[in-house]
Design a protein around this motif. Structure first.
Motif, mmCIF file in Angstrom:
data_model
loop_
_atom_site.group_PDB
_atom_site.id
_atom_site.type_symbol
_atom_site.label_atom_id
_atom_site.label_comp_id
_atom_site.label_asym_id
_atom_site.label_seq_id
_atom_site.Cartn_x
_atom_site.Cartn_y
_atom_site.Cartn_z
ATOM 1 N N SER A 45 1.087 -1.347 -0.079
ATOM 2 C CA SER A 45 0.016 -0.009 -0.092
ATOM 3 C C SER A 45 0.752 1.373 -0.173
ATOM 4 O O SER A 45 1.783 1.262 0.611
ATOM 5 N N LEU A 46 0.554 2.175 -0.777
ATOM 6 C CA LEU A 46 1.362 3.475 -0.916
ATOM 7 C C LEU A 46 0.804 4.563 -0.138
ATOM 8 O O LEU A 46 1.662 5.570 0.191
ATOM 9 N N ASP A 47 -0.641 4.633 -0.062
ATOM 10 C CA ASP A 47 -1.272 5.725 0.624
ATOM 11 C C ASP A 47 -2.687 5.320 0.944
ATOM 12 O O ASP A 47 -3.073 4.427 0.505
ATOM 13 N N GLU A 48 -3.147 6.219 1.778
ATOM 14 C CA GLU A 48 -4.696 6.068 2.270
ATOM 15 C C GLU A 48 -5.762 5.903 1.111
ATOM 16 O O GLU A 48 -6.747 5.425 1.279
ATOM 17 N N ASP A 49 -5.489 6.538 -0.111
ATOM 18 C CA ASP A 49 -6.496 6.508 -1.226
ATOM 19 C C ASP A 49 -6.569 5.161 -1.859
ATOM 20 O O ASP A 49 -7.394 4.865 -2.419
ATOM 21 N N SER A 82 -3.613 3.517 -3.353
ATOM 22 C CA SER A 82 -2.718 3.147 -4.432
ATOM 23 C C SER A 82 -1.749 1.985 -4.109
ATOM 24 O O SER A 82 -1.629 1.914 -2.887
ATOM 25 N N ARG A 112 1.730 -0.579 -4.878
ATOM 26 C CA ARG A 112 2.951 -0.696 -5.642
ATOM 27 C C ARG A 112 2.980 -2.347 -5.913
ATOM 28 O O ARG A 112 2.800 -3.183 -5.049
ATOM 29 N N GLU A 114 2.009 -0.299 -10.836
ATOM 30 C CA GLU A 114 1.559 0.552 -9.820
ATOM 31 C C GLU A 114 0.006 0.474 -10.155
ATOM 32 O O GLU A 114 -0.121 0.637 -11.160
ATOM 33 N N GLU A 122 -2.287 3.480 -9.580
ATOM 34 C CA GLU A 122 -2.353 4.973 -8.784
ATOM 35 C C GLU A 122 -3.869 5.506 -8.566
ATOM 36 O O GLU A 122 -4.494 5.112 -9.445
ATOM 37 N N TYR A 162 -5.805 8.742 -7.221
ATOM 38 C CA TYR A 162 -5.832 10.128 -6.783
ATOM 39 C C TYR A 162 -7.256 10.858 -7.155
ATOM 40 O O TYR A 162 -7.904 10.413 -8.086
ATOM 41 N N ARG A 186 -7.499 13.713 -0.129
ATOM 42 C CA ARG A 186 -7.641 12.351 0.299
ATOM 43 C C ARG A 186 -9.234 11.945 -0.092
ATOM 44 O O ARG A 186 -10.308 12.660 -0.176
ATOM 45 N N SER A 236 -13.446 5.093 -0.780
ATOM 46 C CA SER A 236 -12.526 4.134 -1.231
ATOM 47 C C SER A 236 -12.630 3.682 -2.531
ATOM 48 O O SER A 236 -14.030 3.149 -2.730
#
Length: 110
Positions: free
Chosen positions: A34-38, A40, A42, A84, A86, A88, A94, A98
């Motif tokens: 997990s790359l972020d709370e949105d 995303s 990797r 990835e 992504e 956004y 944010r 989800s």
């Protein structure tokens, strides 16, 4: 990959694009971080071979967030290897909802 992550990515892969079969194969044995709370991610695949995609981002999806701002999902395939997912918002805030919890995902093959 969790069941939710797998289900979301496979919603994108229902749509045809050059290299889709190979990307699907790569994702069968992939690890994600997990790359972020949105939402995303990797993605690291352990499947050999490359996908003959035309562009780095061959498929994109979007949905309206609860406040009407668009949220985008882009599947990145770098040098033929899935890399990835992504996620956004247009305003870079944010995401409220989800991407794993929306039924209104609109997919666009690029």
């Amino acid at each position: 990959m969790t069941e939710r992550e797998d289900a979301l990515i496979h919603r994108l892969l229902r749509h045809d694009f050059p290299g889709r079969v190979q990307v699907h194969d790569q994702l069968r044995d992939a690890r994600v971080v997990s790359l972020d709370e949105d939402g995303s991610l990797r993605i690291a695949t352990r499947v050999p071979g490359t996908a003959p995609v035309v562009r780095r981002i061959s498929i994109e999806a979007s949905y309206p967030d609860d406040d009407g701002v668009q949220v985008h999902l882009l599947l990145h395939v770098v040098d033929g290897v899935v890399d990835e997912l992504e996620v956004y918002r247009d305003d870079l805030a944010r995401a409220i909802r989800s991407p794993y919890d929306t039924d209104s995902l609109q997919v666009c093959v690029i």
